[in-house]
Motif scaffolding. Sequence first.
Motif, PDB file in Angstrom:
ATOM      1  N   ALA A 256       0.829  -1.205   0.000  1.00 56.61           N
ATOM      2  CA  ALA A 256       0.000   0.000   0.000  1.00 56.61           C
ATOM      3  C   ALA A 256       0.865   1.258   0.000  1.00 56.61           C
ATOM      4  O   ALA A 256       0.551   2.240  -0.688  1.00 56.61           O
ATOM      5  N   ILE A 257       1.951   1.244   0.753  1.00 59.27           N
ATOM      6  CA  ILE A 257       2.854   2.398   0.785  1.00 59.27           C
ATOM      7  C   ILE A 257       3.461   2.627  -0.592  1.00 59.27           C
ATOM      8  O   ILE A 257       3.519   3.764  -1.099  1.00 59.27           O
ATOM      9  N   HIS A 258       3.932   1.565  -1.229  1.00 61.73           N
ATOM     10  CA  HIS A 258       4.518   1.701  -2.560  1.00 61.73           C
ATOM     11  C   HIS A 258       3.469   2.095  -3.592  1.00 61.73           C
ATOM     12  O   HIS A 258       3.779   2.750  -4.589  1.00 61.73           O
ATOM     13  N   SER A 259       2.216   1.711  -3.357  1.00 65.90           N
ATOM     14  CA  SER A 259       1.139   2.143  -4.239  1.00 65.90           C
ATOM     15  C   SER A 259       0.936   3.652  -4.156  1.00 65.90           C
ATOM     16  O   SER A 259       0.775   4.331  -5.172  1.00 65.90           O
ATOM     17  N   VAL A 260       0.937   4.189  -2.950  1.00 65.09           N
ATOM     18  CA  VAL A 260       0.785   5.636  -2.767  1.00 65.09           C
ATOM     19  C   VAL A 260       1.928   6.384  -3.449  1.00 65.09           C
ATOM     20  O   VAL A 260       1.728   7.460  -4.030  1.00 65.09           O
ATOM     21  N   LEU A 261       3.114   5.821  -3.415  1.00 68.78           N
ATOM     22  CA  LEU A 261       4.274   6.447  -4.047  1.00 68.78           C
ATOM     23  C   LEU A 261       4.316   6.229  -5.555  1.00 68.78           C
ATOM     24  O   LEU A 261       5.204   6.742  -6.238  1.00 68.78           O
ATOM     25  N   GLY A 262       3.369   5.440  -6.076  1.00 67.95           N
ATOM     26  CA  GLY A 262       3.351   5.163  -7.505  1.00 67.95           C
ATOM     27  C   GLY A 262       4.480   4.279  -7.966  1.00 67.95           C
ATOM     28  O   GLY A 262       4.929   4.367  -9.112  1.00 67.95           O
ATOM     29  N   ALA A 263       4.951   3.399  -7.073  1.00 67.97           N
ATOM     30  CA  ALA A 263       6.128   2.575  -7.367  1.00 67.97           C
ATOM     31  C   ALA A 263       5.786   1.140  -7.730  1.00 67.97           C
ATOM     32  O   ALA A 263       6.688   0.307  -7.837  1.00 67.97           O
ATOM     33  N   LEU A 264       4.493   0.831  -7.933  1.00 71.20           N
ATOM     34  CA  LEU A 264       4.118  -0.543  -8.262  1.00 71.20           C
ATOM     35  C   LEU A 264       4.039  -0.798  -9.755  1.00 71.20           C
ATOM     36  O   LEU A 264       4.028  -1.940 -10.195  1.00 71.20           O
ATOM     37  N   GLY A 265       3.964   0.257 -10.562  1.00 82.09           N
ATOM     38  CA  GLY A 265       3.822   0.079 -12.000  1.00 82.09           C
ATOM     39  C   GLY A 265       2.365  -0.056 -12.382  1.00 82.09           C
ATOM     40  O   GLY A 265       1.464  -0.158 -11.545  1.00 82.09           O
ATOM     41  N   ASP A 266       2.111  -0.048 -13.712  1.00 83.48           N
ATOM     42  CA  ASP A 266       0.753  -0.148 -14.232  1.00 83.48           C
ATOM     43  C   ASP A 266       0.486  -1.550 -14.751  1.00 83.48           C
ATOM     44  O   ASP A 266       1.391  -2.357 -14.935  1.00 83.48           O
ATOM     45  N   GLY A 267      -0.789  -1.810 -15.037  1.00 83.73           N
ATOM     46  CA  GLY A 267      -1.167  -3.069 -15.658  1.00 83.73           C
ATOM     47  C   GLY A 267      -1.384  -4.167 -14.642  1.00 83.73           C
ATOM     48  O   GLY A 267      -1.552  -3.941 -13.439  1.00 83.73           O
ATOM     49  N   GLU A 268      -1.363  -5.400 -15.131  1.00 85.30           N
ATOM     50  CA  GLU A 268      -1.662  -6.570 -14.313  1.00 85.30           C
ATOM     51  C   GLU A 268      -0.432  -7.187 -13.664  1.00 85.30           C
ATOM     52  O   GLU A 268      -0.551  -8.038 -12.799  1.00 85.30           O
ATOM     53  N   ASP A 269       0.765  -6.786 -14.109  1.00 87.37           N
ATOM     54  CA  ASP A 269       1.977  -7.454 -13.632  1.00 87.37           C
ATOM     55  C   ASP A 269       2.443  -6.873 -12.305  1.00 87.37           C
ATOM     56  O   ASP A 269       3.571  -6.422 -12.171  1.00 87.37           O
ATOM     57  N   VAL A 270       1.545  -6.852 -11.316  1.00 81.94           N
ATOM     58  CA  VAL A 270       1.897  -6.398  -9.974  1.00 81.94           C
ATOM     59  C   VAL A 270       1.552  -7.512  -8.998  1.00 81.94           C
ATOM     60  O   VAL A 270       0.648  -8.302  -9.230  1.00 81.94           O
ATOM     61  N   ARG A 271       2.274  -7.562  -7.913  1.00 82.99           N
ATOM     62  CA  ARG A 271       2.017  -8.546  -6.868  1.00 82.99           C
ATOM     63  C   ARG A 271       2.294  -7.904  -5.524  1.00 82.99           C
ATOM     64  O   ARG A 271       2.936  -6.855  -5.428  1.00 82.99           O
TER      65      ARG A 271
END
Length: 520
Positions: A256-271
């Motif tokens: 969640a923290i990395h999501s707020v920072l926009g560090a997870l990337g776009d699309g489906e290739d996230v875990r």
Amino acid sequence: MGTGLGRTRSVGLRGVLGFVVEVEAHVTPGLPGFAISGLGDSAVKQSSDRIKAAAALIDKMPVSQRRVTVNLSPAGERKVGTGFDLGIFVAVAAAMELVQVGVVRDVVHIGEVGLDGTVRPVPGVLPLVRAAALTGVRHVVVPVGNAGEARLVSGVQVHPVADVMELVHRYDALGRGRAVDEVAVPLVVPPEPPPVRDLSEVVGQADAKLALEIAAAGGHHLLLAGPPGAGKTMLAERLPGLLPALDEAESMEVTAIHSVLGALGDGEDVRLISRPPFVAPHHGASQAAVIGGGSGRIRPGAITQAHRGVLFLDETPEFDKSVLQSLRTPLERGSVSIARAQETVTFPARFQLVLAANPCPCGNGWGKGLDCTCTPMMRRSYFGKLSGPLLDRVDLQVHVQPPGLSMAGAAAGESSASVAARVAGARSAQGERWREVLETRRGVNADVPGSVLRGRPWRLPTSATATLDRSLESGALSLRGYDRTLRCAWTIADVTRLQRPGRDEVDLALSLRHRSGVAA
């Protein structure tokens, strides 16, 4: 075209936690205008221009010819970002009877609306969707680019959308009782995280490796002092590979923290992030970048990004002194509060701190120091940034000597896997021991209050703490340092599979606290 009131939902962000927002829109045929109330920032206020441009592409939605009033409730809670665009658009469409209010009222909408009607990704979707799910929401509409991230949250049905025209058509079909085709988003198997760097690559450094293992086993902070090229950075980078994997709750928290920072990337290739993060800010980083803050939107800093992981400050004396001093409170509390005139935001910041420092500004002030060009004043100023109160919070302080030529051809040392196995065993013992004290099975020695270690039944006999007691009595050690040395001694006992630390373990913990070679 009828006029009336439309309602739907969106989610706002407070720090790294979300809160559900009721989006209300009232449309009348009066003097044209578009007003948004509810304590939104400039990005929220500019939403009206984006929505009017997107609405112009849809028949029977002449927003620019109507008087539109939008309210974001709770109106007293500050709202930041473009993620409210889609919710506002849907509420206006419901007020203009393009979609039925009953269909959209309990659905959460997240996304930025472009001038061409596209729905664009926004940061922080994971904590936003998670907050919606916790309040009982079961349907969430998100941009296609955020679909993979949103689907990490269980218990909620995610509906990806590419543009507002498509969304209006889908809601119209639902209102008429027809089947709806969802946007086809390919299911992509997220890639495996890259392999961790192995401890066997570090040549020599037996003392530093021991300190690294103790730090990993007990959650202790660490200082590595030594000349350039001795392997300080290599050692620090291998600490995350010794730490246990994050459990499900910790993974969600860190992701969640990395999501707020926009560090997870776009699309489906996230875990979900399953490994403890490793964050190493540059020594020129500002206080806002390290601690958190910034003008306008309050963003998490490096210490929050390193939550449940490792924060590595290379060339520590080169950091601004105010940045280093501001670490003291988060190290004790495990969180940081950023106060502004209008709001105060608290971010989690429970991390292991690893500091690295050269012996002097030129780096040659080790051994006999014959090649050192630094004056005593330069050395004093250099280490003056490492204040006593900060170092007092660092349990392990180790001097790292450069390996000699004889070590160049030596066999590879112990692997990270074998050390991590001992660390896991030590942490398991700590979790069982402190389960009732810390109310968790994943507690570590570094989290145990000093009053517990100094009281019954955990107080060590005087024969074991004699050297430590003399250091406290003579003033060479503060009470905080006394407690931290006890915690470290318990960790040494756990690593060596002892039931309780004895004098050897306490003396070793004390020696590891004062072997940095850092000038005062």
